[in-house]
Design a protein around this motif. Structure first.
Motif, short mmCIF file in Angstrom:
data_model
loop_
_atom_site.label_atom_id
_atom_site.label_comp_id
_atom_site.label_asym_id
_atom_site.label_seq_id
_atom_site.Cartn_x
_atom_site.Cartn_y
_atom_site.Cartn_z
N ARG A 146 -7.82 -8.20 -3.66
CA ARG A 146 -8.14 -7.71 -2.32
C ARG A 146 -8.80 -6.34 -2.35
O ARG A 146 -9.38 -5.91 -1.36
N MET A 147 -8.67 -5.65 -3.46
CA MET A 147 -9.32 -4.34 -3.57
C MET A 147 -9.78 -4.11 -5.00
O MET A 147 -9.27 -4.72 -5.94
N SER A 148 -10.76 -3.24 -5.14
CA SER A 148 -11.31 -2.94 -6.46
C SER A 148 -10.37 -2.01 -7.22
O SER A 148 -9.45 -1.41 -6.64
N LYS A 185 -7.56 5.09 -6.03
CA LYS A 185 -7.59 6.06 -4.94
C LYS A 185 -6.26 6.07 -4.19
O LYS A 185 -5.71 7.12 -3.85
N ILE A 186 -5.71 4.88 -3.93
CA ILE A 186 -4.43 4.79 -3.22
C ILE A 186 -3.29 5.32 -4.09
O ILE A 186 -2.42 6.05 -3.61
N ALA A 236 -16.17 7.45 -2.54
CA ALA A 236 -15.96 6.26 -1.73
C ALA A 236 -17.22 5.40 -1.70
O ALA A 236 -18.33 5.91 -1.81
N HIS A 278 -11.17 0.85 -8.35
CA HIS A 278 -11.37 2.20 -7.80
C HIS A 278 -10.56 2.41 -6.53
O HIS A 278 -10.00 3.48 -6.32
N ASP A 279 -10.48 1.38 -5.69
CA ASP A 279 -9.69 1.51 -4.46
C ASP A 279 -8.20 1.60 -4.79
O ASP A 279 -7.46 2.36 -4.16
N LYS A 280 -7.76 0.83 -5.78
CA LYS A 280 -6.36 0.92 -6.21
C LYS A 280 -6.06 2.32 -6.72
O LYS A 280 -5.03 2.92 -6.37
N GLU A 308 -3.51 9.06 -3.93
CA GLU A 308 -3.08 9.60 -2.64
C GLU A 308 -1.57 9.54 -2.48
O GLU A 308 -0.95 10.46 -1.93
N TYR A 363 -13.46 10.76 -7.63
CA TYR A 363 -13.60 9.55 -6.84
C TYR A 363 -14.66 9.70 -5.76
O TYR A 363 -14.70 10.69 -5.06
N HIS A 388 0.83 -1.20 0.00
CA HIS A 388 0.00 0.00 0.00
C HIS A 388 0.87 1.25 0.00
O HIS A 388 0.38 2.33 0.27
#
Length: 223
Positions: free
Chosen positions: A194-196, A202-203, A223, A198-200, A206, A221, A153
Protein backbone atom coordinates in the motif's frame (compact mmCIF):
# COMPACT_ATOMS: atom_id res chain seq x y z
CA UNK A 1 12.98 -35.02 15.95
CA UNK A 2 13.53 -31.57 14.37
CA UNK A 3 16.69 -29.69 15.24
CA UNK A 4 16.15 -26.71 17.52
CA UNK A 5 17.03 -23.48 15.74
CA UNK A 6 18.54 -20.80 17.95
CA UNK A 7 16.91 -17.36 17.64
CA UNK A 8 18.77 -14.09 17.20
CA UNK A 9 19.24 -12.10 20.36
CA UNK A 10 18.85 -8.34 20.85
CA UNK A 11 21.30 -6.04 19.07
CA UNK A 12 22.06 -2.54 20.32
CA UNK A 13 24.69 0.03 21.18
CA UNK A 14 25.05 1.65 24.58
CA UNK A 15 22.12 3.77 25.76
CA UNK A 16 19.49 2.94 23.11
CA UNK A 17 16.29 5.00 23.26
CA UNK A 18 13.85 2.91 21.17
CA UNK A 19 13.37 -0.86 21.09
CA UNK A 20 12.26 -1.88 17.58
CA UNK A 21 10.53 -5.26 17.48
CA UNK A 22 9.22 -7.72 14.93
CA UNK A 23 6.84 -10.51 15.90
CA UNK A 24 8.85 -13.73 15.49
CA UNK A 25 12.59 -14.28 15.72
CA UNK A 26 15.09 -14.68 12.93
CA UNK A 27 17.28 -17.80 13.08
CA UNK A 28 20.81 -17.24 14.34
CA UNK A 29 22.99 -17.64 11.23
CA UNK A 30 25.42 -20.56 11.26
CA UNK A 31 26.70 -20.49 7.67
CA UNK A 32 27.60 -17.71 5.25
CA UNK A 33 26.46 -17.27 1.64
CA UNK A 34 29.38 -19.43 0.55
CA UNK A 35 28.09 -22.33 2.64
CA UNK A 36 31.01 -22.19 5.05
CA UNK A 37 30.42 -22.33 8.79
CA UNK A 38 30.59 -18.89 10.36
CA UNK A 39 32.95 -17.94 13.14
CA UNK A 40 30.86 -17.06 16.26
CA UNK A 41 31.81 -13.38 16.00
CA UNK A 42 30.59 -13.20 12.38
CA UNK A 43 27.45 -15.16 13.26
CA UNK A 44 26.67 -12.61 15.96
CA UNK A 45 27.31 -9.73 13.55
CA UNK A 46 25.02 -11.19 10.88
CA UNK A 47 21.98 -11.40 13.16
CA UNK A 48 18.86 -10.13 11.35
CA UNK A 49 20.81 -9.53 8.11
CA UNK A 50 17.99 -10.88 5.92
CA UNK A 51 15.14 -8.98 7.56
CA UNK A 52 13.02 -6.66 5.41
CA UNK A 53 13.32 -3.92 8.05
CA UNK A 54 16.78 -3.07 6.67
CA UNK A 55 15.15 -1.90 3.43
CA UNK A 56 13.24 0.73 5.40
CA UNK A 57 16.08 1.57 7.78
CA UNK A 58 18.41 1.98 4.79
CA UNK A 59 16.26 4.82 3.43
CA UNK A 60 15.65 6.23 6.90
CA UNK A 61 19.31 6.54 7.92
CA UNK A 62 20.62 7.25 4.41
CA UNK A 63 22.91 4.23 4.05
CA UNK A 64 22.51 2.04 0.92
CA UNK A 65 21.61 -1.59 1.61
CA UNK A 66 24.29 -4.01 0.43
CA UNK A 67 24.46 -7.79 0.53
CA UNK A 68 28.14 -7.98 1.47
CA UNK A 69 29.42 -8.03 5.05
CA UNK A 70 30.95 -4.54 4.94
CA UNK A 71 27.79 -2.92 3.56
CA UNK A 72 25.53 -4.67 6.05
CA UNK A 73 27.82 -3.79 8.95
CA UNK A 74 27.77 -0.09 7.97
CA UNK A 75 23.96 -0.04 7.75
CA UNK A 76 23.56 -1.95 11.00
CA UNK A 77 26.05 0.19 12.93
CA UNK A 78 24.52 3.42 11.60
CA UNK A 79 21.01 2.39 12.65
CA UNK A 80 22.13 1.24 16.09
CA UNK A 81 24.15 4.41 16.61
CA UNK A 82 20.94 6.43 16.19
CA UNK A 83 19.60 4.87 19.37
CA UNK A 84 17.70 1.92 17.93
CA UNK A 85 17.80 -1.48 19.65
CA UNK A 86 16.40 -4.44 17.71
CA UNK A 87 14.77 -7.63 18.97
CA UNK A 88 11.53 -9.62 18.58
CA UNK A 89 8.44 -10.12 20.71
CA UNK A 90 8.70 -13.92 20.47
CA UNK A 91 11.69 -16.22 20.68
CA UNK A 92 9.92 -18.58 18.25
CA UNK A 93 11.96 -18.67 15.06
CA UNK A 94 9.90 -17.62 12.03
CA UNK A 95 9.57 -20.46 9.54
CA UNK A 96 8.09 -19.50 6.17
CA UNK A 97 7.83 -23.16 5.14
CA UNK A 98 5.46 -24.10 7.95
CA UNK A 99 1.72 -24.14 7.52
CA UNK A 100 0.42 -20.83 8.91
CA UNK A 101 -2.49 -22.50 10.70
CA UNK A 102 -0.15 -24.92 12.47
CA UNK A 103 2.24 -22.09 13.24
CA UNK A 104 -0.51 -20.13 15.01
CA UNK A 105 -1.45 -23.17 17.05
CA UNK A 106 2.10 -23.81 18.24
CA UNK A 107 3.19 -22.57 21.63
CA UNK A 108 4.44 -18.99 21.63
CA UNK A 109 7.36 -18.07 23.84
CA UNK A 110 7.93 -14.35 24.48
CA UNK A 111 11.43 -13.01 24.90
CA UNK A 112 12.37 -11.64 28.31
CA UNK A 113 11.70 -8.08 27.24
CA UNK A 114 11.04 -6.87 30.80
CA UNK A 115 14.54 -7.92 31.85
CA UNK A 116 16.07 -6.26 28.79
CA UNK A 117 14.26 -3.00 29.55
CA UNK A 118 15.36 -3.13 33.18
CA UNK A 119 18.95 -3.51 31.99
CA UNK A 120 18.57 -0.60 29.53
CA UNK A 121 16.81 2.27 31.35
CA UNK A 122 17.65 4.63 28.47
CA UNK A 123 14.87 3.04 26.36
CA UNK A 124 11.83 5.34 26.36
CA UNK A 125 9.57 3.77 23.70
CA UNK A 126 8.66 0.42 22.14
CA UNK A 127 8.14 0.38 18.36
CA UNK A 128 6.57 -2.54 16.52
CA UNK A 129 7.07 -3.48 12.87
CA UNK A 130 3.44 -3.97 11.90
CA UNK A 131 0.25 -4.26 13.94
CA UNK A 132 0.64 -8.03 14.36
CA UNK A 133 3.84 -7.61 16.36
CA UNK A 134 2.12 -5.12 18.66
CA UNK A 135 -0.95 -7.32 19.13
CA UNK A 136 1.26 -10.29 19.98
CA UNK A 137 3.11 -8.18 22.55
CA UNK A 138 -0.19 -7.12 24.11
CA UNK A 139 -1.23 -10.78 24.44
CA UNK A 140 1.87 -11.70 26.40
CA UNK A 141 2.56 -8.51 28.37
CA UNK A 142 0.30 -6.32 30.49
CA UNK A 143 -0.27 -2.95 28.84
CA UNK A 144 -2.05 0.13 30.09
CA UNK A 145 -4.62 2.28 28.27
CA UNK A 146 -5.75 2.02 24.68
CA UNK A 147 -9.31 1.94 23.41
CA UNK A 148 -10.29 0.71 19.96
CA UNK A 149 -8.14 -1.03 17.40
CA UNK A 150 -4.64 0.02 16.50
CA UNK A 151 -3.87 0.89 12.91
CA UNK A 152 -0.66 0.16 11.03
CA UNK A 153 0.43 3.80 10.79
CA UNK A 154 1.20 4.13 14.47
CA UNK A 155 -0.90 4.12 17.61
CA UNK A 156 -2.63 7.44 17.98
CA UNK A 157 -2.34 9.74 20.97
CA UNK A 158 -4.94 10.48 23.60
CA UNK A 159 -7.26 7.63 24.54
CA UNK A 160 -5.76 5.17 22.04
CA UNK A 161 -2.20 5.41 23.32
CA UNK A 162 -0.98 2.20 24.95
CA UNK A 163 1.85 1.98 27.45
CA UNK A 164 4.00 -0.73 28.94
CA UNK A 165 4.90 -0.21 32.57
CA UNK A 166 8.31 -1.24 33.86
CA UNK A 167 10.03 -0.58 37.17
CA UNK A 168 12.66 2.15 37.23
CA UNK A 169 15.50 1.38 39.62
CA UNK A 170 16.58 4.48 41.51
CA UNK A 171 20.07 5.10 42.84
CA UNK A 172 18.78 5.30 46.37
CA UNK A 173 17.52 1.73 46.22
CA UNK A 174 13.76 2.10 45.80
CA UNK A 175 11.89 1.97 42.52
CA UNK A 176 9.16 3.74 40.57
CA UNK A 177 7.16 3.05 37.42
CA UNK A 178 8.40 4.03 34.00
CA UNK A 179 5.78 4.14 31.23
CA UNK A 180 6.91 3.32 27.71
CA UNK A 181 4.56 4.23 24.83
CA UNK A 182 3.78 1.56 22.22
CA UNK A 183 4.18 2.67 18.59
CA UNK A 184 2.94 0.68 15.61
CA UNK A 185 4.95 1.28 12.44
CA UNK A 186 3.96 0.22 8.92
CA UNK A 187 5.06 -3.32 8.16
CA UNK A 188 8.36 -3.49 6.31
CA UNK A 189 7.26 -6.65 4.51
CA UNK A 190 7.19 -6.60 0.71
CA UNK A 191 3.61 -7.87 0.98
CA UNK A 192 2.64 -4.46 2.36
CA UNK A 193 2.25 -2.85 -1.06
CA UNK A 194 0.00 0.00 0.00
CA UNK A 195 2.98 2.30 0.32
CA UNK A 196 6.50 2.56 -1.04
CA UNK A 197 9.64 1.93 0.99
CA UNK A 198 10.25 5.69 1.04
CA UNK A 199 6.78 6.32 2.46
CA UNK A 200 7.31 3.63 5.09
CA UNK A 201 10.66 5.17 6.03
CA UNK A 202 9.09 8.63 6.28
CA UNK A 203 6.41 7.37 8.68
CA UNK A 204 8.94 5.41 10.75
CA UNK A 205 11.06 8.54 11.00
CA UNK A 206 8.11 10.74 12.00
CA UNK A 207 6.93 8.26 14.64
CA UNK A 208 10.36 7.75 16.16
CA UNK A 209 11.69 11.32 15.88
CA UNK A 210 10.32 12.49 19.27
CA UNK A 211 12.39 9.78 20.95
CA UNK A 212 15.58 10.57 19.04
CA UNK A 213 15.30 14.33 19.55
CA UNK A 214 15.02 15.00 15.81
CA UNK A 215 14.02 13.40 12.53
CA UNK A 216 16.78 11.37 10.95
CA UNK A 217 15.46 11.70 7.41
CA UNK A 218 14.68 15.40 7.40
CA UNK A 219 17.55 16.33 5.04
CA UNK A 220 17.26 13.19 2.92
CA UNK A 221 13.60 12.56 2.27
CA UNK A 222 11.83 14.29 -0.61
CA UNK A 223 8.08 13.79 -0.98
Amino acid sequence: QPTTIAPCGPIHHSNPTVLLMGETASPMPTHGNDGKELHPSNASLLQYNERSMWNVLSVMVGVPKHTDMIGYKLLRETALSRGIAIWDVLSNVHNQQRNKKKQKQSNSHPNDIAKFLMEHPSIVALAFIGVRACNTFCKHFDVLGGNGDDNDHGVGGGEKRKYYSILRQEDRGDSSQRLLPLLVLPSSSASNRRMSIHDKAKIWDEQLAPFFGAKIMKTRYKA
